[in-house]
Design a protein around this motif. Structure first.
Motif, short mmCIF file in Angstrom:
data_model
loop_
_atom_site.label_atom_id
_atom_site.label_comp_id
_atom_site.label_asym_id
_atom_site.label_seq_id
_atom_site.Cartn_x
_atom_site.Cartn_y
_atom_site.Cartn_z
N TYR A 64 0.83 -1.20 0.00
CA TYR A 64 0.00 0.00 0.00
C TYR A 64 0.87 1.25 0.00
N THR A 65 0.55 2.18 -0.90
CA THR A 65 1.23 3.48 -0.96
C THR A 65 0.17 4.56 -1.10
N GLU A 66 0.15 5.49 -0.15
CA GLU A 66 -0.81 6.60 -0.24
C GLU A 66 -0.15 7.75 -0.98
N HIS A 67 -0.86 8.29 -1.98
CA HIS A 67 -0.33 9.37 -2.80
C HIS A 67 -0.93 10.73 -2.46
N ARG A 68 -2.16 10.72 -1.95
CA ARG A 68 -2.86 11.98 -1.73
C ARG A 68 -3.97 11.76 -0.71
N TYR A 69 -4.22 12.76 0.13
CA TYR A 69 -5.30 12.70 1.11
C TYR A 69 -5.70 14.14 1.41
N GLU A 70 -6.95 14.50 1.04
CA GLU A 70 -7.37 15.90 1.19
C GLU A 70 -8.89 16.01 1.25
N GLY A 71 -9.37 17.17 1.67
CA GLY A 71 -10.80 17.44 1.70
C GLY A 71 -11.33 17.75 0.31
N VAL A 72 -12.61 17.42 0.09
CA VAL A 72 -13.26 17.65 -1.20
C VAL A 72 -14.76 17.83 -0.95
N LEU A 73 -15.43 18.57 -1.82
CA LEU A 73 -16.87 18.77 -1.70
C LEU A 73 -17.59 17.61 -2.37
N LEU A 74 -18.52 16.97 -1.63
CA LEU A 74 -19.26 15.82 -2.14
C LEU A 74 -20.75 16.05 -2.03
N PHE A 75 -21.49 15.37 -2.87
CA PHE A 75 -22.94 15.47 -2.89
C PHE A 75 -23.39 16.93 -2.96
N GLY A 76 -22.56 17.76 -3.57
CA GLY A 76 -22.90 19.15 -3.79
C GLY A 76 -22.75 20.06 -2.60
N GLU A 77 -22.72 19.52 -1.37
CA GLU A 77 -22.73 20.42 -0.22
C GLU A 77 -21.97 19.90 1.00
N HIS A 78 -21.51 18.68 0.98
CA HIS A 78 -20.85 18.10 2.15
C HIS A 78 -19.35 18.00 1.94
N VAL A 79 -18.61 18.35 2.98
CA VAL A 79 -17.16 18.21 2.91
C VAL A 79 -16.83 16.74 3.19
N GLY A 80 -16.11 16.14 2.27
CA GLY A 80 -15.67 14.76 2.43
C GLY A 80 -14.16 14.71 2.35
N MET A 81 -13.64 13.49 2.40
CA MET A 81 -12.20 13.28 2.29
C MET A 81 -11.92 12.42 1.07
N LEU A 82 -10.86 12.76 0.36
CA LEU A 82 -10.46 12.02 -0.84
C LEU A 82 -9.06 11.45 -0.61
N ARG A 83 -8.91 10.17 -0.92
CA ARG A 83 -7.62 9.51 -0.77
C ARG A 83 -7.27 8.85 -2.10
N GLU A 84 -6.03 9.03 -2.55
CA GLU A 84 -5.55 8.32 -3.74
C GLU A 84 -4.40 7.43 -3.30
N PHE A 85 -4.43 6.17 -3.73
CA PHE A 85 -3.42 5.22 -3.30
C PHE A 85 -3.25 4.12 -4.35
#
Length: 138
Positions: A64-85
């Motif tokens: 496992y290698t994590e490349h990115r982890y950050e906040g993102v807007l989801l469902f138009g109005e909710h702050v979510g988290m995005l992970r790329e690995f």
């Protein structure tokens, strides 16, 4: 893109939990997106849910290698988290995934876009568009 809405439903005893999953597959299974929701503890926030998922990935996914982890807007109005690995499944073909997480009203939402690593960049735009098109209906 065309919007697909699930057409299945079921009844269950009151103590049972509902987990919903939608799988979207590219032609010839070259890539896929899986969107799911499940009941989570009322103490879970989006951050704690995403952190728990990250711990699970890092312990259960070989190489496992994590490349990115950050906040993102989801469902138009909710702050979510995005992970790329990326990681290497048992078949030995390394994959790259983008996964996002969000907790809304006691449900944890996860969406995962997957492609073999060597093809991921070519498919990135489409995969992310499909990921971000996911909707939660209450």
């Amino acid at each position: 893109m065309r919007l697909n809405r699930p057409t299945l439903g079921a009844s269950a005893p009151p103590e049972w939990l509902f987990k919903e999953t939608i799988t979207l597959s590219a032609p010839e299974n070259q890539a896929n997106v899986i969107v799911s929701s499940e009941a989570v503890s009322p103490t879970f926030t989006t951050s704690s849910y995403a952190d728990a998922q990250g711990r699970l990935l890092s312990t259960e996914f070989p190489h496992y290698t994590e490349h990115r982890y950050e906040g993102v807007l989801l469902f138009g109005e909710h702050v979510g988290m995005l992970r790329e690995f990326s990681w290497t499944p048992p078949d030995g073909v390394r994959v790259r995934q983008v996964q996002w997480y969000c907790v809304i009203e006691g449900r944890g939402y996860t969406a995962t876009a997957t492609s073999v690593e060597t093809e991921f960049e070519r498919r990135r735009t489409t995969l992310v568009e499909v990921l971000l098109s996911a909707e939660a209906r209450r």
